[in-house]
Design an enzyme around this catalytic site. Sequence first.
Site: not given
Lengths: 403, 403
Positions: A398, A276, A154, A180, A403, A191
């Site tokens: 985040n 991230e 992702t 992932k 979008t 997880t």
Amino acid sequence: MSIVPIDGGVCASLGFESSAASAGIKNPENKRLDCALVFSKDKATIAGTFTTNRVKAAPVLWCQRLCSQGEAHAVFINSGNANACTGERGLNDVEQTAEEIATLLKIDKTHVLVMSTGVIGVPLPMDRIKKGVHECVKSLSSENHLNSAKAIMTTDTVPKEYAVAVQLSRGIVRVGGMAKGAGMICPNMATMLSVITTDAGIAKEKLRELLLRAVQKSFNCIAVDNDMSTNDSVILLANGASGIAIQSGTQDEELFYQGLLQVCVWLARNIVADGEGATKFVEIKITGADTVDNARKIAKSIAVSQLCKTAFFGGDPNWGRILCAIGYSGVPVEPEKVKLWIGNILVFEKGLPANYDEKEVAEIMKNKEFVIHADIGMGSEEICYWTSDLSYDYVKINADYRT
Amino acid sequence: MSIVPIDGGVCASLGFESSAASAGIKNPENKRLDCALVFSKDKATIAGTFTTNRVKAAPVLWCQRLCSQGEAHAVFINSGNANACTGERGLNDVEQTAEEIATLLKIDKTHVLVMSTGVIGVPLPMDRIKKGVHECVKSLSSENHLNSAKAIMTTDTVPKEYAVAVQLSRGIVRVGGMAKGAGMICPNMATMLSVITTDAGIAKEKLRELLLRAVQKSFNCIAVDNDMSTNDSVILLANGASGIAIQSGTQDEELFYQGLLQVCVWLARNIVADGEGATKFVEIKITGADTVDNARKIAKSIAVSQLCKTAFFGGDPNWGRILCAIGYSGVPVEPEKVKLWIGNILVFEKGLPANYDEKEVAEIMKNKEFVIHADIGMGSEEICYWTSDLSYDYVKINADYRT
């Protein structure tokens, strides 16, 4: 050495094939790979660990049912949509997906595991899912492992796959996996999504026991943020295609476990490294705890602290924040007994700052990877935990994920 | 209405004076106010709530001792240095500070509370502290409340003070307070620094009971990050200068409590509104919980979630993250029973997305202040919790706090 890394990811284990397809799950115009299939012609024993979140995605409920039954042939995974908070319809969609695959592969639908990752609260676009299913079934091959690892990403920036060969007394078995991660990473039971294969033959109760042990020391020792997902799942399939069965209580069992652990740890660490917005990879080593659970609590308290993580990002040797996080971990530590090192430099002991050169510590924290070590002085249990820093990019990624 | 806001902060209560000084605690060249003193000529009964962090700053240990004794004349506060993780020396420094003030004010050193906030692990610069003490004692006045509120700020951007007059059956009493917050804000027992005064006369056991009740509904309902400080303290002094004593079990007691609660809630909310990097103020309302503790757990789980907070920052109506945080709160919620509103728009019920217009929800989240309301469907207990968003500026402020 009896355990060596090999190529092949989930297809490194004999008898496993995989594939990937682009079905436009999140957005019909998007051509990225978003469906993956892993298949074993031989029926495999299976084990899984799943999120402890009370809000469980439909595919998690499906996989839990199948894992208690203990056997499967295939795992289908889609990214772009988590199929979570989708009610009865979500459950039907999972079953339909499994049915579609089962028909094409001529197996039973209760032998098809389904995993999903992506946005919560949006029904699966079943027409596109079916398109993905058909493409995946058509293109199964033992060469497609990297594309499968890519399809489940992702916000991950790199695909994550790893495999090892383990030399046992009667021959070689293989363990291979993909995972992932990126966000919503704070495990409790298991997880994110990970599929691990092996061609060893193992009874399902033993498989479950070994997976739980390995997950406790790998996927349950990482944090990117403190948000436990609705979809977290680790699934292990053992198809016995190597012809070697693992007997309970033997040295082979322990060797196999070490191989499995090595795959789990590699995948878990690489989820953090690709967290991230992550610019740093920090190993948190807790020693001298009275119990492993308490060691984990303390490590996690540091690993998810926004103030520690922003200090890691800034390379600020503000160890007071680390000590503070140890103090509110819920473990009854005695500050006077705690020793704290950043890299190899002792910064705190006997309730006081140690005599160290702040510039040297700042130098260590400039590295992309460093170790925080706290000895709690309460016993002899320990744990390694891995975390990333909290950067501008985490916020950026985040603040508007959808979008 | 029997409770009305009035000016005067900590000096709104009769018989209290305060002052501020610039002592260069963090940096001798810095001329900002960094010491404050609050003084009552009449001896006051006192109550305090403190951090539950195992790593407690020296001034916290001192204040806990004094609060169990139950009486004091003065509170001295410095910013720029937390006097935490400073061992025996830190404890001696607190006692010396109290002694210095006691000598100048001709009171007993065990009647001088001391609070500190700032960097952890650096010994107090006692020469500069003494300079600050002398200046503070010289400039005591009932006009100096705003400067005192300014002197205790760290990364706060605005001073926070508030006071009310409460009409009781036999006359008026006043409650006034000041607080500092900004970062390391996640209370458990109490949070950050706050000094609250009243000119009502109240026995120390009752004072403690009322403070605990008020803190549970104010300072213990806020989160900026998930880091509980080593120095969190709320102290309440009641000097009886109004000539009105509160009798236990009377309606006046309840009225006084409501006045105290109003001051605590105002200060707590304004700590969140001025949270590090905050661009949004979000009220999290949990209803239908089986216990208040569970309502608090659920609210906090949302309030500290990095993914919820970044979505608030981005104005992204990604309610799946909120539901996810409810699910991992540790409370055994049943997702099918949960209803979730953003502003006045129902977005989730019966395990499914509700029928709503996403643009309308996005419009609500563009506001600087909005409400998230979850009804858990398990009972009738509720709580209000306040949190800020997680912005680039939070990361910026904390990545290099010390330089």
